[in-house]
Design a protein around this motif. Structure first.
Motif, short mmCIF file in Angstrom:
data_model
loop_
_atom_site.label_atom_id
_atom_site.label_comp_id
_atom_site.label_asym_id
_atom_site.label_seq_id
_atom_site.Cartn_x
_atom_site.Cartn_y
_atom_site.Cartn_z
N ASP A 6 0.84 -1.20 0.00
CA ASP A 6 0.00 0.00 0.00
C ASP A 6 0.87 1.25 0.00
O ASP A 6 0.64 2.18 -0.77
CB ASP A 6 -0.90 0.04 1.24
N ARG A 7 1.87 1.26 0.86
CA ARG A 7 2.75 2.42 0.97
C ARG A 7 3.45 2.68 -0.36
O ARG A 7 3.52 3.83 -0.81
CB ARG A 7 3.77 2.20 2.08
N ALA A 24 1.24 16.47 -1.49
CA ALA A 24 0.78 15.12 -1.16
C ALA A 24 1.69 14.57 -0.06
O ALA A 24 2.92 14.58 -0.22
CB ALA A 24 0.84 14.23 -2.39
N ARG A 25 1.08 14.12 1.02
CA ARG A 25 1.86 13.65 2.17
C ARG A 25 1.34 12.30 2.65
O ARG A 25 0.13 12.13 2.84
CB ARG A 25 1.76 14.68 3.29
N ILE A 26 2.25 11.38 2.85
CA ILE A 26 1.89 10.05 3.34
C ILE A 26 2.01 10.01 4.85
O ILE A 26 2.99 10.51 5.43
CB ILE A 26 2.79 8.97 2.70
N PHE A 33 -1.57 2.99 5.76
CA PHE A 33 -0.97 4.21 5.25
C PHE A 33 -2.05 5.00 4.53
O PHE A 33 -2.92 4.42 3.87
CB PHE A 33 0.16 3.89 4.27
N THR A 34 -2.01 6.32 4.66
CA THR A 34 -2.92 7.19 3.93
C THR A 34 -2.11 8.28 3.25
O THR A 34 -1.03 8.66 3.71
CB THR A 34 -3.97 7.85 4.85
N ASN A 46 -8.93 19.26 0.56
CA ASN A 46 -8.00 18.14 0.61
C ASN A 46 -8.78 16.84 0.69
O ASN A 46 -9.97 16.83 0.98
CB ASN A 46 -7.03 18.29 1.78
N GLU A 47 -8.09 15.76 0.40
CA GLU A 47 -8.71 14.44 0.42
C GLU A 47 -7.68 13.42 0.87
O GLU A 47 -6.49 13.54 0.56
CB GLU A 47 -9.22 14.07 -0.97
N SER A 48 -8.14 12.42 1.60
CA SER A 48 -7.30 11.30 1.99
C SER A 48 -7.52 10.16 1.01
O SER A 48 -8.64 9.94 0.55
CB SER A 48 -7.64 10.84 3.40
#
Length: 90
Positions: A6-7, A24-26, A33-34, A46-48
């Motif tokens: 996923d990451r 964009a930030r993880i 992970f998002t 913003n959106e996750s």
């Protein structure tokens, strides 16, 4: 245990968005992970994004289930995210 596949997929999407000058930030939340994507013209928009299993394999989706597209279509998913975040206030 966090899912490193996923990451890796979220990193790919983040890189595409950053090349387009979209922040964009993880983050790691619990065992997931998002990716948080922000409209550079309006930081309140913003959106996750997370990765989740779909009928066709791994897909990008927003928490709550709306699928954005398969991880193989990272450019199209980036387009869709940008369109979503531009039209929220329209």
């Amino acid at each position: 245990m966090a899912n490193h596949d996923d990451r890796a997929q979220l990193i790919q999407l983040a890189e595409v968005l950053k090349r387009r000058d979209w922040p964009a930030r993880i983050r790691q939340r619990g065992d997931r992970f998002t990716l948080t994507v922000t409209n550079p013209a309006d930081e309140e928009l913003n959106e996750s994004v997370v990765c989740s299993a779909s009928d066709n394999g791994l897909a990008y989706s927003v928490p709550g289930g709306q699928e954005l597209g398969p991880t193989a279509d990272v450019e199209k998913v980036a387009d869709r995210l940008q369109n979503m975040l531009r039209s929220v206030r329209a």
